[in-house]
Design a protein around this motif. Structure first.
Motif, PDB file in Angstrom:
ATOM      1  N   LEU A   1       0.825  -1.206   0.000  1.00  0.00           N
ATOM      2  CA  LEU A   1       0.000   0.000   0.000  1.00  0.00           C
ATOM      3  C   LEU A   1       0.863   1.260   0.000  1.00  0.00           C
ATOM      4  O   LEU A   1       0.513   2.269  -0.612  1.00  0.00           O
ATOM      5  CB  LEU A   1      -0.943  -0.009   1.206  1.00  0.00           C
ATOM      6  N   GLN A   2       2.003   1.203   0.667  1.00  0.00           N
ATOM      7  CA  GLN A   2       2.925   2.348   0.644  1.00  0.00           C
ATOM      8  C   GLN A   2       3.524   2.527  -0.750  1.00  0.00           C
ATOM      9  O   GLN A   2       3.615   3.644  -1.260  1.00  0.00           O
ATOM     10  CB  GLN A   2       4.042   2.153   1.673  1.00  0.00           C
ATOM     11  N   ALA A   3       3.928   1.422  -1.363  1.00  0.00           N
ATOM     12  CA  ALA A   3       4.580   1.504  -2.674  1.00  0.00           C
ATOM     13  C   ALA A   3       3.626   1.958  -3.768  1.00  0.00           C
ATOM     14  O   ALA A   3       4.043   2.607  -4.735  1.00  0.00           O
ATOM     15  CB  ALA A   3       5.193   0.154  -3.041  1.00  0.00           C
ATOM     16  N   THR A   4       2.340   1.631  -3.640  1.00  0.00           N
ATOM     17  CA  THR A   4       1.363   1.947  -4.686  1.00  0.00           C
ATOM     18  C   THR A   4       0.524   3.174  -4.360  1.00  0.00           C
ATOM     19  O   THR A   4      -0.438   3.471  -5.066  1.00  0.00           O
ATOM     20  CB  THR A   4       0.433   0.748  -4.933  1.00  0.00           C
ATOM     21  N   ALA A   5       0.870   3.894  -3.311  1.00  0.00           N
ATOM     22  CA  ALA A   5       0.129   5.098  -2.950  1.00  0.00           C
ATOM     23  C   ALA A   5       0.376   6.196  -3.978  1.00  0.00           C
ATOM     24  O   ALA A   5       1.313   6.136  -4.781  1.00  0.00           O
ATOM     25  CB  ALA A   5       0.554   5.574  -1.559  1.00  0.00           C
ATOM     26  N   ARG A   6      -0.463   7.222  -3.950  1.00  0.00           N
ATOM     27  CA  ARG A   6      -0.296   8.334  -4.890  1.00  0.00           C
ATOM     28  C   ARG A   6       1.029   9.050  -4.679  1.00  0.00           C
ATOM     29  O   ARG A   6       1.610   9.607  -5.605  1.00  0.00           O
ATOM     30  CB  ARG A   6      -1.463   9.312  -4.752  1.00  0.00           C
ATOM     31  N   ALA A   7       1.497   9.083  -3.450  1.00  0.00           N
ATOM     32  CA  ALA A   7       2.804   9.677  -3.141  1.00  0.00           C
ATOM     33  C   ALA A   7       3.652   8.608  -2.458  1.00  0.00           C
ATOM     34  O   ALA A   7       3.801   8.592  -1.235  1.00  0.00           O
ATOM     35  CB  ALA A   7       2.642  10.897  -2.241  1.00  0.00           C
ATOM     36  N   PRO A   8       4.207   7.684  -3.238  1.00  0.00           N
ATOM     37  CA  PRO A   8       4.929   6.550  -2.653  1.00  0.00           C
ATOM     38  C   PRO A   8       6.257   6.950  -2.048  1.00  0.00           C
ATOM     39  O   PRO A   8       6.779   8.042  -2.311  1.00  0.00           O
ATOM     40  CB  PRO A   8       5.137   5.615  -3.844  1.00  0.00           C
ATOM     41  N   GLN A   9       6.802   6.045  -1.259  1.00  0.00           N
ATOM     42  CA  GLN A   9       8.141   6.249  -0.726  1.00  0.00           C
ATOM     43  C   GLN A   9       9.167   6.095  -1.849  1.00  0.00           C
ATOM     44  O   GLN A   9       8.922   5.426  -2.852  1.00  0.00           O
ATOM     45  CB  GLN A   9       8.445   5.228   0.371  1.00  0.00           C
ATOM     46  N   LEU A  10      10.328   6.722  -1.658  1.00  0.00           N
ATOM     47  CA  LEU A  10      11.427   6.586  -2.601  1.00  0.00           C
ATOM     48  C   LEU A  10      12.698   6.225  -1.844  1.00  0.00           C
ATOM     49  O   LEU A  10      12.974   6.781  -0.778  1.00  0.00           O
ATOM     50  CB  LEU A  10      11.664   7.894  -3.375  1.00  0.00           C
ATOM     51  N   ARG A  11      13.457   5.292  -2.386  1.00  0.00           N
ATOM     52  CA  ARG A  11      14.792   5.038  -1.879  1.00  0.00           C
ATOM     53  C   ARG A  11      15.696   6.208  -2.261  1.00  0.00           C
ATOM     54  O   ARG A  11      15.345   7.053  -3.078  1.00  0.00           O
ATOM     55  CB  ARG A  11      15.344   3.741  -2.480  1.00  0.00           C
ATOM     56  N   ASP A  12      16.884   6.238  -1.694  1.00  0.00           N
ATOM     57  CA  ASP A  12      17.838   7.300  -2.031  1.00  0.00           C
ATOM     58  C   ASP A  12      18.193   7.287  -3.516  1.00  0.00           C
ATOM     59  O   ASP A  12      18.546   8.330  -4.081  1.00  0.00           O
ATOM     60  CB  ASP A  12      19.116   7.155  -1.193  1.00  0.00           C
ATOM     61  N   ASP A  13      18.125   6.117  -4.157  1.00  0.00           N
ATOM     62  CA  ASP A  13      18.439   6.030  -5.582  1.00  0.00           C
ATOM     63  C   ASP A  13      17.234   6.344  -6.469  1.00  0.00           C
ATOM     64  O   ASP A  13      17.315   6.260  -7.689  1.00  0.00           O
ATOM     65  CB  ASP A  13      18.991   4.646  -5.928  1.00  0.00           C
ATOM     66  N   GLY A  14      16.094   6.696  -5.854  1.00  0.00           N
ATOM     67  CA  GLY A  14      14.921   7.090  -6.611  1.00  0.00           C
ATOM     68  C   GLY A  14      13.951   5.973  -6.917  1.00  0.00           C
ATOM     69  O   GLY A  14      12.897   6.211  -7.517  1.00  0.00           O
ATOM     70  N   ILE A  15      14.259   4.743  -6.536  1.00  0.00           N
ATOM     71  CA  ILE A  15      13.362   3.623  -6.812  1.00  0.00           C
ATOM     72  C   ILE A  15      12.153   3.685  -5.883  1.00  0.00           C
ATOM     73  O   ILE A  15      12.287   3.828  -4.666  1.00  0.00           O
ATOM     74  CB  ILE A  15      14.085   2.283  -6.640  1.00  0.00           C
ATOM     75  N   VAL A  16      10.959   3.586  -6.470  1.00  0.00           N
ATOM     76  CA  VAL A  16       9.729   3.553  -5.686  1.00  0.00           C
ATOM     77  C   VAL A  16       9.727   2.304  -4.813  1.00  0.00           C
ATOM     78  O   VAL A  16      10.024   1.196  -5.287  1.00  0.00           O
ATOM     79  CB  VAL A  16       8.495   3.554  -6.603  1.00  0.00           C
ATOM     80  N   CYS A  17       9.398   2.475  -3.548  1.00  0.00           N
ATOM     81  CA  CYS A  17       9.443   1.339  -2.628  1.00  0.00           C
ATOM     82  C   CYS A  17       8.356   1.475  -1.566  1.00  0.00           C
ATOM     83  O   CYS A  17       7.664   2.496  -1.471  1.00  0.00           O
ATOM     84  CB  CYS A  17      10.810   1.227  -1.959  1.00  0.00           C
ATOM     85  N   GLY A  18       8.208   0.450  -0.790  1.00  0.00           N
ATOM     86  CA  GLY A  18       7.307   0.447   0.351  1.00  0.00           C
ATOM     87  C   GLY A  18       7.873  -0.463   1.420  1.00  0.00           C
ATOM     88  O   GLY A  18       8.486  -1.496   1.100  1.00  0.00           O
ATOM     89  N   GLN A  19       7.714  -0.095   2.676  1.00  0.00           N
ATOM     90  CA  GLN A  19       8.238  -0.888   3.791  1.00  0.00           C
ATOM     91  C   GLN A  19       7.134  -1.088   4.821  1.00  0.00           C
ATOM     92  O   GLN A  19       6.279  -0.215   4.990  1.00  0.00           O
ATOM     93  CB  GLN A  19       9.415  -0.160   4.465  1.00  0.00           C
ATOM     94  N   ASP A  20       7.178  -2.199   5.501  1.00  0.00           N
ATOM     95  CA  ASP A  20       6.279  -2.369   6.634  1.00  0.00           C
ATOM     96  C   ASP A  20       6.932  -1.745   7.859  1.00  0.00           C
ATOM     97  O   ASP A  20       8.129  -1.438   7.870  1.00  0.00           O
ATOM     98  CB  ASP A  20       5.974  -3.846   6.874  1.00  0.00           C
ATOM     99  N   ALA A  21       6.145  -1.529   8.905  1.00  0.00           N
ATOM    100  CA  ALA A  21       6.640  -0.837  10.099  1.00  0.00           C
ATOM    101  C   ALA A  21       7.806  -1.569  10.751  1.00  0.00           C
ATOM    102  O   ALA A  21       8.703  -0.954  11.323  1.00  0.00           O
ATOM    103  CB  ALA A  21       5.503  -0.652  11.105  1.00  0.00           C
TER     104      ALA A  21
END
Length: 259
Positions: free
Chosen positions: A52-72
């Motif tokens: 859900l984090q990775a596919t959100a409208r404003a997803p997380q980004l790694r430092d290299d710019g890759i869209v990602c998502g992490q659990d708590a």
């Protein structure tokens, strides 16, 4: 939807993402499927949270710019390179010599994308996380190239072994392909040539072709993704429209006038 493939103990490729943000119900179903595919390596709730984090409208980004998502709890990492604007969505940008609109349909990821992906995988693997690579159906060829490249460059798979994993071939079928030295596995995931009509044919570049080239470069010591200088590679392409085919020996250069 296509079944997820467990390519390594801590890597799952899920070519199942719809072409939109996941709703909670869809994420739950997919998370349960992925949790079962990994034999409970991570709980479905953890996978769902990361997706859900990775596919959100404003997803997380790694430092290299890759869209990602992490659990708590940082047990799961969902990667979506093909959705990463910082990587030009894993498309060739023309290197400043060509207009992206003229290039045509989706082609394979460049060496820059492959190296960035392999390094990202190394970091997440070192952290002990379960990695889920999500992609939509239109990006299956690109995703297959990235995950297959990681198997070849980082896990020392042969191109045929990586191909067998990607195509979910049984041991007997993989052995048969390997035994037939004249067989070129081309079924599935062919890329149309740039500046063309978008059609593929028997001579089109395939995922297997790319993996075979990477295997050759790895075994000959031409490419080590851990130390590869992406900046120098990109500068040479942008400034001179050139790239080393064999480092220090064979240089491919574009037309001196037309490009």
């Amino acid at each position: 939807m296509a079944a997820p493939l467990r390519l390594a103990p801590n890597l799952v490729w899920a070519p199942v993402l719809p072409g939109k943000a996941l709703c909670t119900e869809e994420a739950q179903v997919l998370a349960e499927t992925l949790s079962a595919a990994t034999q409970g390596t991570a709980a479905a709730s953890q996978i769902r949270e990361a997706m859900l984090q990775a596919t959100a409208r404003a997803p997380q980004l790694r430092d290299d710019g890759i869209v990602c998502g992490q659990d708590a709890a940082n047990h799961v990492c969902v990667l979506m390179p093909e959705a990463s604007q910082a990587l030009n969505f894993c498309r060739w940008d023309g290197d400043g010599h060509f207009q992206a609109a003229d290039i045509g349909e989706q082609g394979p990821p460049t060496l820059k994308h492959i190296v960035a992906y392999a390094r990202a995988m190394d970091e997440e693997v070192a952290a002990g996380k379960l990695i889920v690579h999500l992609c939509s159906g239109c990006c299956n060829g690109v995703a297959a190239t990235l995950v297959g490249s990681y198997l070849v460059l980082a896990q020392n798979y042969s191109a045929l072994e990586a191909w067998a994993k990607l195509r979910n071939l049984g041991a007997a079928t993989a052995a048969k392909v390997k035994a037939d030295s004249q067989k070129r596995p081309i079924s599935g995931w062919s890329f149309p040539p740039p500046f063309g009509d978008g059609k593929v044919g028997p001579s089109s570049l395939t995922v297997f072709d790319i993996l075979a080239g990477l295997e050759s470069a790895r075994t000959r010591g031409w490419l080590d993704y851990r130390s590869f200088d992406v900046g120098a590679w990109s500068l040479m392409r942008k400034k001179f429209d050139a790239t080393w085919m064999v480092p220090g020996e064979v240089l491919a250069v574009g037309h001196p006038v037309l490009t």
